[in-house]
Design a protein around this motif. Structure first.
Motif, PDB file in Angstrom:
ATOM      1  N   HIS A  48       2.275 -28.947  -9.622  1.00 31.92           N
ATOM      2  CA  HIS A  48       1.170 -29.832  -8.818  1.00 31.92           C
ATOM      3  C   HIS A  48      -0.115 -29.208  -9.171  1.00 31.92           C
ATOM      4  O   HIS A  48      -0.169 -27.931  -9.203  1.00 31.92           O
ATOM      5  N   ARG A 223      16.324 -25.528  -7.068  1.00 32.91           N
ATOM      6  CA  ARG A 223      15.039 -25.422  -7.102  1.00 32.91           C
ATOM      7  C   ARG A 223      14.214 -24.316  -5.812  1.00 32.91           C
ATOM      8  O   ARG A 223      14.955 -24.465  -4.814  1.00 32.91           O
ATOM      9  N   GLU A 227       6.429 -23.812  -2.597  1.00 33.11           N
ATOM     10  CA  GLU A 227       6.091 -25.528  -2.418  1.00 33.11           C
ATOM     11  C   GLU A 227       6.951 -25.618  -1.141  1.00 33.11           C
ATOM     12  O   GLU A 227       6.467 -26.400  -0.520  1.00 33.11           O
TER      13      GLU A 227
HETATM   14 ZN    ZN Z   1       6.665 -31.047  -5.822  1.00 37.04          ZN
END
Ligand code: ZN
Length: 280
Positions: A48, A223, A227
């Motif tokens: 991002h 993952r 974030e």
């Molecule tokens: Zn994301």
């Protein structure tokens, strides 16, 4: 089991420096964090962009700088977000313009949901346009599943020819308003995926590590990153994204499952797209 693919979600659009001062914000910081994660065993970087004040941004130049800096440093696969959540209001096409940078993967959230007090909107009409753009730029959609109904939406979109098998799913558990992060829920989601799908397991906050570990044991991929979670363990903030990646790589290795390089990840995911993307 395939070798483990670790995605590093290094910044996202929500976490701030107040949550963890080690969060990378600028293109240079993001690229360095990605490079450190690649060294620690990550083979995909989920990106991002932020603007200079740290807010989420769709600025193509910012994405360009991030992508260029990463590609100068390593061959990690690049996954660009297309989320509209928490973005400043604007043209919806701002959510796909940066795909012209030819990422290997682009996120695709096949539905809308309330997240806490805000709405993550992905209308059927928008999804048609986004799926078309992802195809046009030859990226593979990483289908982000926040709740069971989004699997159904995926099948509906596939029936209409907008996305095609084999699917790649990112199962994100524990988002406020989505499916909660329990081991039973992860099993249930995985059992309801179409055959031949590849999947990753992610979870928010303190659930990140337990869901990641379950994903490793079940043969999925994982993952991690700031974030989704800013802590390393209870009351102890993570020092970096790479610290979280390295822990998973070590656990997986000890469990008997080796870590995939980016090229191995490309084969596992069936990506033959954008191999020459570094020249794009
Ligand atoms: Zn994301």
């Amino acid at each position: 089991m395939d070798k483990l693919i670790i995605t590093a979600a290094v910044t996202g659009g929500v976490t701030t420096r107040n949550d963890n001062e080690n969060l990378p914000i600028t293109p240079k910081e993001i690229a360095q964090a990605v490079y450190d994660c690649w060294n620690a065993g990550a083979s995909i970087a989920h990106i991002h962009a932020r603007n200079i004040t740290g807010e989420p941004s769709t600025n193509v130049d910012t994405y360009q700088e991030i992508v260029s800096r990463i590609r100068e440093k390593c061959n990690i696969l690049i996954n660009l977000t297309t989320t509209g959540w928490k973005l400043p209001k604007g043209e919806e096409n701002a959510r796909w313009e940066h795909l012209k940078l030819r990422p290997d993967l682009a996120t695709f959230t096949p539905g809308s949901m309330n997240r806490g007090e805000s709405i993550n909107i992905n209308s059927p009409d928008f999804l048609k346009k986004l799926a078309t753009k992802i195809k046009e730029y030859n990226a593979k959609p990483e289908i982000e599943i926040f709740d069971y109904g989004m699997i159904i939406q995926t099948l509906n979109l596939a029936r209409n020819g907008l996305i095609s098998e084999p699917f790649l799913f990112q199962l994100v558990l524990g988002v406020n308003g989505g499916i909660s992060a329990s081991h039973k829920n992860l099993i249930n989601l995985v059992e309801n995926l179409p055959q031949n799908s590849t999947w990753f397991a992610a979870a928010i906050g303190k659930n990140q590590l337990p869901i990641n570990l379950q994903g490793i044991m079940m043969g999925g991929h994982v993952r991690t990153g700031l974030e989704d979670n800013v802590y390393y363990r209870y009351k102890e903030l993570a020092l970096s994204n790479a610290q979280l990646v390295e822990r998973l790589a070590n656990y997986s290795y000890d469990f008997g499952r080796d870590i995939a390089t980016p090229e191995e990840a490309r084969r596992i995911l069936g990506l033959n797209n954008n191999v020459l993307s570094s020249s794009a």
